[in-house]
Design an enzyme around this catalytic site. Structure first.
Site, mmCIF file in Angstrom:
data_model
loop_
_atom_site.group_PDB
_atom_site.id
_atom_site.type_symbol
_atom_site.label_atom_id
_atom_site.label_comp_id
_atom_site.label_asym_id
_atom_site.label_seq_id
_atom_site.Cartn_x
_atom_site.Cartn_y
_atom_site.Cartn_z
ATOM 1 N N ASP A 1 -11.393 46.414 18.922
ATOM 2 C CA ASP A 1 -10.263 45.938 19.720
ATOM 3 C C ASP A 1 -8.995 45.855 18.873
ATOM 4 O O ASP A 1 -7.910 46.259 19.309
ATOM 5 C CB ASP A 1 -10.595 44.566 20.312
ATOM 6 N N ASP B 1 -13.294 42.380 27.518
ATOM 7 C CA ASP B 1 -13.003 41.009 27.086
ATOM 8 C C ASP B 1 -13.810 39.986 27.878
ATOM 9 O O ASP B 1 -13.878 38.811 27.491
ATOM 10 C CB ASP B 1 -11.511 40.714 27.249
#
EC number: 3.4.23.-
Length: 248
Positions: A85, A138
Site C-alpha cells: 500500500d 483496506d
C-alpha cells in the site's frame, strides 16, 4: 439459508448450471434486478448507494470464504499489504508522476466508476463536495484478521472483554480514524489506510496475546488448546467406588 433451510437444501436440476437450490432460484431475480438497476443508473448522484451495497456484499462473501489459519499467516499477509500500500500510494508517485493506487481506485483513466475497487459516500459538510472513499483492501485484509479473532473467541469460549474480537474492532476503528485525521492534515491527499490500520490491529492482537500468554498458540496453531478428557484419571471417589464394586 438460516431462515429458509428447507428451500436451501432442496435442489432442482437447471440446464447448464446443474443442481441449483430453490432458495437460489427465488433470490436470483432480485440479484439480477439490483445489478441491472445499478448499471442503468450508475451515473446518477445517488448511484453510490447501489455501488456500496454491491461492494459490501462482495466483501462479506470474501470474508466468509477466505480464512487465515493462524496469526503467523495473518501477520505475513498484513505486513506485505502494508508495504504494498505504501509503495503504490507514495513511492509510485515518484516513478510514474501520479499515485497509481489512487488512480486505479477512482477509475480516473477509464471513465468508469471504480467498481469493484472502493466504497464511497458523499462528503456531508464539504463546500467543495466530492466523495470520501476507502478501498476494498483496506476493509478486507484487516477484516480477515478480525474474523480470525472472532472464530478464536468462539472456539475458546471467551467473553467479549476477555477475547480478541472486540479489541481488534476497536483497533481497526482507531486506525481508520487516524487515517482520516492524516487525510485532513495533508490537505486531502490520498492516504494508504493500511499504513495506519495494520499497526493498530496487528499490534493490538500481538500485544494482547503476549500479555495473556497465548501468543505462541495464536501464532502457530490458531486454535485454543484442547484438553483430552480421556487422558485424565477418574476422580478419586469414583475410583474407590469402582474398586469396592469389583471387590464385592
Amino acid at each position: 439459508f438460516r431462515w429458509f433451510k428447507p428451500a436451501a437444501r432442496s435442489f432442482v436440476k437447471v440446464p447448464f448450471f446443474g443442481a441449483v437450490s430453490y432458495l437460489t432460484l427465488a433470490v436470483c431475480p432480485f440479484c439480477i434486478v439490483s445489478a441491472v438497476l445499478w448499471a442503468v443508473y450508475r451515473r446518477m448522484p445517488y448511484a453510490w448507494i447501489g455501488q456500496d451495497v454491491l461492494g459490501i456484499a462482495l466483501i462479506v462473501t470474501v470474508i466468509q470464504i477466505v480464512r487465515i489459519p493462524n496469526l503467523k499467516v495473518g501477520s505475513v499477509l498484513l505486513g506485505c499489504s502494508f508495504l504494498y500500500d505504501i509503495f503504490w500510494v507514495f513511492i509510485s508517485k515518484m516513478l510514474f508522476h501520479e499515485s497509481v493506487m489512487i488512480v486505479v481506485a477512482r477509475g480516473d483513466n477509464t471513465d468508469e466508476d471504480g467498481v469493484p475497487m472502493l466504497l464511497k459516500i458523499p462528503r456531508m459538510f464539504d463546500p467543495w463536495g466530492g466523495y470520501s472513499i476507502i478501498g476494498f483492501g483496506d476493509i478486507l485484509l484487516p477484516g480477515l484478521l478480525v474474523a480470525f479473532a472472532l472464530r478464536y473467541d468462539w472456539a475458546a469460549r471467551k467473553t467479549l472483554q476477555s477475547g480478541y474480537f472486540l479489541w481488534s474492532m476497536v483497533a481497526y476503528g482507531s486506525g481508520l480514524l487516524i487515517t482520516y485525521v492524516a487525510l485532513n492534515l495533508m490537505d486531502g491527499h490520498g492516504q494508504p489506510a493500511l499504513l495506519y490500520i495494520v499497526p493498530f490491529t496487528l499490534g493490538t492482537f500481538i500485544s494482547l496475546g503476549k500479555k495473556r500468554g497465548e501468543l505462541r498458540n495464536l501464532w502457530m496453531k490458531g486454535q485454543p488448546p484442547r484438553v483430552c478428557t480421556h487422558s485424565h484419571p477418574p476422580p478419586k471417589d469414583s475410583a474407590d467406588s469402582a474398586a469396592h464394586v469389583i471387590s464385592s
